[in-house]
Design a protein around this motif. Structure first.
Motif, short mmCIF file in Angstrom:
data_model
loop_
_atom_site.label_atom_id
_atom_site.label_comp_id
_atom_site.label_asym_id
_atom_site.label_seq_id
_atom_site.Cartn_x
_atom_site.Cartn_y
_atom_site.Cartn_z
N ILE A 38 10.04 1.09 -3.86
CA ILE A 38 11.07 0.30 -2.36
C ILE A 38 9.80 0.75 -1.35
O ILE A 38 9.78 1.75 -0.92
CB ILE A 38 11.49 0.41 -1.65
N GLY A 39 8.90 -0.37 -0.65
CA GLY A 39 7.71 0.20 0.30
C GLY A 39 8.10 -0.63 1.23
O GLY A 39 8.78 -2.35 0.83
N CYS A 40 8.28 -0.42 2.47
CA CYS A 40 8.57 -2.05 3.26
C CYS A 40 7.94 -1.57 4.82
O CYS A 40 7.04 -0.64 4.74
CB CYS A 40 10.24 -1.78 4.07
N ALA A 51 1.02 -1.43 -0.11
CA ALA A 51 -0.04 0.11 0.25
C ALA A 51 0.81 1.76 0.33
O ALA A 51 0.59 1.92 -0.47
CB ALA A 51 -0.50 -0.06 1.26
N LYS A 52 1.88 1.52 0.73
CA LYS A 52 2.62 2.68 0.79
C LYS A 52 3.61 2.23 -0.46
O LYS A 52 3.27 3.38 -1.43
CB LYS A 52 3.60 2.36 2.29
N ALA A 53 4.28 1.41 -1.29
CA ALA A 53 5.37 2.07 -2.45
C ALA A 53 3.80 2.66 -3.35
O ALA A 53 4.14 2.90 -4.06
CB ALA A 53 5.45 0.41 -3.06
N ALA A 113 8.22 -4.48 -1.03
CA ALA A 113 7.12 -4.26 -2.31
C ALA A 113 8.03 -3.93 -3.03
O ALA A 113 8.55 -2.35 -2.52
CB ALA A 113 5.51 -3.63 -1.88
N VAL A 114 8.24 -3.81 -4.37
CA VAL A 114 9.28 -3.19 -5.47
C VAL A 114 8.32 -2.88 -6.57
O VAL A 114 7.38 -3.61 -7.26
CB VAL A 114 10.16 -4.22 -6.13
N LEU A 115 7.98 -1.83 -7.14
CA LEU A 115 7.57 -1.61 -8.10
C LEU A 115 8.35 -0.22 -9.11
O LEU A 115 9.20 0.30 -8.88
CB LEU A 115 6.02 -0.26 -7.68
#
Length: 204
Positions: free
Chosen positions: A71-73, A54-56, A112-114
């Motif tokens: 990049i989200g963690c 969700a953050k990414a 998460a990597v977008l």
């Protein structure tokens, strides 16, 4: 290609910089409590990965970078069957430390990597990492001093590995960078999953 870190964590930023990246920081504004409430039966890994995604995604949709990797963690401590994030106050942090002292817990981090191309999300890779943390037994005076610094209230599980809390961690079983907040081995694999070689992102 610009690396964008969708996190306000100075520890994650420090890990990435030490590992050769120079990310742009764009903090998301997702409602973490609402997201967790929406997945009450999810596993600890699923919960933190949901938050990371969700953050990414929030940052990727609003970034002005046309060509980027976002990049989200999200990290939480799984201890005695409970998944905990940052303590609300010093009293809660103290209670947690009294429960953790001399024992162990699992630091679970969702990643998460977008891949953003021409301003659009093109590819997504998600995963999680788990590291067992073995806690020491700080004296009452040591715990008072640690709580007095304010550090425990800023981090998941009320401890750090790379800061003052490191004095009270006996060891870890698994990836230490994951305890700091971002697993470099997992991140390398996720980057490959969206078609990016990590060495191509290293700063000159």
């Amino acid at each position: 290609m610009r690396v964008v870190l969708a996190s306000a964590s100075p520890a994650r930023l420090s890990v990435l910089r030490a590992a050769g990246l120079d990310p742009l920081v764009e903090v998301s504004d997702v409602d973490e409590d609402a997201l967790l409430a929406a997945v009450p039966d999810a596993t600890p890994a699923e919960k933190v990965t949901t938050l990371a995604g969700a953050k990414a995604t929030t940052v990727a949709r609003r970034t002005t970078e046309a060509d980027a990797v976002v990049i989200g963690c999200d990290s939480m401590l799984h201890h005695r069957g409970e998944l905990v994030g940052k303590p609300a106050d010093a009293d809660e942090a103290r209670a947690r430390w009294r429960e953790m002292a001399g024992g162990s817990g699992e630091l679970v981090t969702g990643h998460a990597v977008l891949r953003v191309v021409d301003g659009e999300i093109e590819r997504v890779a998600e995963g999680h990492a788990v590291t067992v943390v073995r806690f020491g037994e700080p004296t009452d005076a040591e715990l008072d001093a640690y709580l007095g610094t304010g550090e425990p209230m800023l981090v998941a599980g009320a401890f750090t590995l790379d800061g003052l809390g490191g004095w009270f961690v006996e060891g870890v079983d698994g990836d230490p960078s994951n305890v700091i907040g971002i697993s470099l081995p997992l991140l390398r694999r996720l980057l490959a999953g969206v078609g990016v070689t990590v060495t191509d992102l290293w700063s000159p």
